[in-house]
Design a protein around this motif. Sequence first.
Motif, mmCIF file in Angstrom:
data_model
loop_
_atom_site.group_PDB
_atom_site.id
_atom_site.type_symbol
_atom_site.label_atom_id
_atom_site.label_comp_id
_atom_site.label_asym_id
_atom_site.label_seq_id
_atom_site.Cartn_x
_atom_site.Cartn_y
_atom_site.Cartn_z
ATOM 1 N N ILE A 233 0.839 -1.202 0.000
ATOM 2 C CA ILE A 233 0.000 0.000 0.000
ATOM 3 C C ILE A 233 0.875 1.254 0.000
ATOM 4 O O ILE A 233 0.577 2.248 -0.653
ATOM 5 C CB ILE A 233 -0.940 0.010 1.229
ATOM 6 N N MET A 234 2.011 1.187 0.713
ATOM 7 C CA MET A 234 2.851 2.380 0.836
ATOM 8 C C MET A 234 3.643 2.689 -0.433
ATOM 9 O O MET A 234 3.907 3.853 -0.728
ATOM 10 C CB MET A 234 3.807 2.216 2.016
ATOM 11 N N ILE B 96 11.658 -0.164 -9.415
ATOM 12 C CA ILE B 96 12.878 -0.252 -8.612
ATOM 13 C C ILE B 96 12.914 0.850 -7.556
ATOM 14 O O ILE B 96 13.351 0.641 -6.427
ATOM 15 C CB ILE B 96 14.117 -0.195 -9.528
ATOM 16 N N LEU B 97 12.406 2.029 -7.928
ATOM 17 C CA LEU B 97 12.329 3.108 -6.945
ATOM 18 C C LEU B 97 11.400 2.709 -5.797
ATOM 19 O O LEU B 97 11.692 2.959 -4.623
ATOM 20 C CB LEU B 97 11.805 4.380 -7.633
ATOM 21 N N GLY B 98 10.292 2.046 -6.142
ATOM 22 C CA GLY B 98 9.380 1.530 -5.125
ATOM 23 C C GLY B 98 10.085 0.510 -4.243
ATOM 24 O O GLY B 98 9.939 0.513 -3.019
ATOM 25 N N LEU B 99 10.901 -0.325 -4.876
ATOM 26 C CA LEU B 99 11.673 -1.320 -4.125
ATOM 27 C C LEU B 99 12.603 -0.622 -3.133
ATOM 28 O O LEU B 99 12.701 -1.015 -1.968
ATOM 29 C CB LEU B 99 12.484 -2.192 -5.089
ATOM 30 N N GLY B 100 13.264 0.446 -3.596
ATOM 31 C CA GLY B 100 14.167 1.194 -2.725
ATOM 32 C C GLY B 100 13.443 1.701 -1.488
ATOM 33 O O GLY B 100 13.955 1.645 -0.376
ATOM 34 N N ARG B 101 12.221 2.189 -1.720
ATOM 35 C CA ARG B 101 11.435 2.685 -0.601
ATOM 36 C C ARG B 101 11.052 1.543 0.337
ATOM 37 O O ARG B 101 11.132 1.665 1.556
ATOM 38 C CB ARG B 101 10.196 3.391 -1.162
ATOM 39 N N ALA B 102 10.657 0.403 -0.251
ATOM 40 C CA ALA B 102 10.213 -0.735 0.563
ATOM 41 C C ALA B 102 11.347 -1.267 1.434
ATOM 42 O O ALA B 102 11.146 -1.604 2.589
ATOM 43 C CB ALA B 102 9.674 -1.844 -0.340
#
Lengths: 340, 252, 296
Positions: A199-200, A252-258
């Motif tokens: 969700i985030m 990948i940017l989402g992955l970095g955040r996760a």
Amino acid sequence: MSLAESAREEQSAVRRFLLSRGNSAFADRTFHVLMVVCALSIFAIVGLIAWRLVVSSQITWSKFGFHFFYQTFTDSVTGQPMYWDPVNGLFSAVPFVYGTLVSSFLALLIAVPLAVGLAVFLTEMCPRSLRGPLAFLTELLAAIPSVIYGLWAVFVLVPLLREYVNPLLVKTLGWSGFFDDSMNPTGLGFLTGGVILAIMILPIISSLTREVMTAVPHSQREAVLALGATRWEMIRMGVLRNARIGIVGGIILGLGRALGETMAITMVIGNTPEIHKSLLANGGSMAAVIANEFTEAVSDMHRSALIEIGLALFIVTIIVNAFAQLLVWAVTRGAPSQVH
Amino acid sequence: MGVGIEVSSLNAWYGSNHTLQDINLNIPANHATALIGPSGCGKSTFVRCLNRMHETNPVARVTGVVRIGDLDIYSDAKPVEIRRRVGMVFQRPNPFPTMSIYDNVAAGLKLNGYTSRRALDEIVERSLKNSALWDEVKDDLKKKSGASLSGGQQQRLCIARALAVDPEVLLMDEPASALDPVSTSKIEDLIFQLKSQYTIVIVTHNMQQAARVAEKTGFFLNGRMVEFDSTHKIFTNPSDKRTEDYITGRFG
Amino acid sequence: MSADSYKLRSRLRGLTDSLVTVLAILATLVVVAPLAAIFGYLIYKGASSLNLAFFMQIPRPEGEVGGGMANAIVGSGVLLGLASLIGIPLGIGGGIFLAEFGRGTKLANAVRFTADVLNGVPSIVMGLAIYSLIVSVHSPLIPFSGHFSAFSGGVALGIMMIPTVCRTTEEMLLMVPKAVREAALGLGVPNWRSVVSITLKTASPGVITGCMLAFARVAGETAPLLFTALGNVYMSANLNDPIDALPLRIYVYAISPYDDQHRLAWGGALVLIALIVLAVSLVRYVTSRGVLKGAS
């Protein structure tokens, strides 16, 4: 003296004033230097962060070296593998790396299809009047603090999963071994962490996907449509194919955040230094173990171990983010400016 | 009062592009001087060398001597000092968008630290009168933004802004090229009135305009100054064949 | 290809098209649902826990009913004030460098990249770094060092504001037309004055937007405060002491076993989210009106 002449006299006062002002070369130089200092402070900060993390994790680094990231100890009583025992000075980051990877992977698995679907809907299908409010709503989703997601997860998501979703998963997919809540019926665990992370990171992936999709020139769409394609074929061949590198960048940017996400995951993952095949089991993550144990850590060794985990997180997120930036740049650079 | 300008062996480059080649020229004080020529001939670069605006571009370079009055602008002073003495009006009206009409006119003084409110009021009023804008804006000097005026009014506002610092020279880089005919004629009237008090150098691609407002005219071609003479002579009996071709419309 | 199979394929294509449309709408609903759920629940739970005591009182001892988050609200104010004092000037300065002095240089590219790196540093790592830089060292060179303090928390948040402020400032300054800069230089205005009073002022709506986005982001940060500001159940505004913050207090209460603390956590969450939504909406409003009104 005529009126015009007196006016000229007065303006000469202006001229005299301006002549007295000097060339402000010093002020200009100072200003320039100040701005450069501000810019350089960004280097200094990143440098200081890296330096302090390296220095403060020396104890564990010199004791374990790279083994820190793959060693396994054995519990002398039960004979079971064991990773993290602050009391006896045994530290291994393995379960936390595992937990971070599992929860982030789950998050991507859930978030990517939804985010791309949302982006497709918003850019290609949505009526104009709905687009603004929906885009604003997803922006809000990105602005909600992590701790509030955590709060919501603890009181709403966890009971929901515990009472309804998890039993269903155990019943239908329990045979695979990935869904076994016999050890941990609390509703906390990897899956819950993955869902809240999903969700985030959704808004990040979705907004970047939208950005690269709108950057695809209109002619690409028209070319495909002109061949008699349906809307979906147009989206698939005309838009998604052209935007795919940027979408991967967004993911990948989402992955970095996760990977670096802390509060929400700390509140739902269970915080045990264990590795389980079951996604319904308790576990830990790199960020969560730091948040959870650092203030209570009494030995220098324990603190050093946690800071070393932080250092690893720092390096990994830098690499992941740099890679993502490169991909996003590659697509949006030179693209026509967005039409709102 | 205005001062004369002496230019000797002025060369300018834009990157590797030699845009001005060996210009020598005497511009008389308190007159209007027009610079004409086809686009890209270097006339705009030339006026931008007269207040050292050319060098604001990092790839630009200048050599040679420019004397304004008794000041050698490339060796005796810094750019900011030159630009306070040499006002400039640009091709497109460029009022400061966040400032009121009043603040636009007062900007040159205020931003240089001039604080006397009463003197500013007077200077703003006089500058706006000199630029023939006063009657149109006097009621909402501080209410309206400079950007809310029409194009022609904006350009006259920019002239007022340049006049407010009491320059000795006024450079105008195609000041009417972005304006409609009515506004253009207002600007020309203005130049006609101002030239007794200021040395005016006006770049134009419009030959009739040069003929109407200027006493002297220079013809530029490919970065060189081909001919400089009284406007009357240039337009009736030019000594250079290329000038004649240009003013008779045979090229450009 | 026979006419029948052509018809069938065309049918299939139409079907796929509708299916995808349905899926996309479904995805949108699935995304909007948790948002609605979070907001709905937050307002429902939060509103019922807000009362005067919430804003006026400090926390009661564990297990007691009542009390409020006055100390956390004040603490957040102090931390965010300090963070803004650090993050906004440095960020704007960096942005001015990128847009006005460094354009096209290698240094500018390096600064831009480093700012993006800084933006991606996990907040928990920022907390560790500041702990290690300020809290854990006893040095006369570093103010308020050697113990948990409001100062260290403010520094952590301030640093996190820099990249956002810096990059938006750069973007907004680049949107100011060249003609406006030339107008200022042509008047003999010193360069610094022209940058500050003309370019920056023209871009100010956009720059303020960037500052508010950065502010809204760090207002909800918890992780960097865990080992810096630490939290404090008493009222304090002293930079030298541990200090409370809304997100910290929400975290502590959310994982506590007491119902009344859960209630307060929801109240705090509502106050925090109201602050953030307000900032984001204001940003949205300003940007939708055109960032540089009349500047083009």
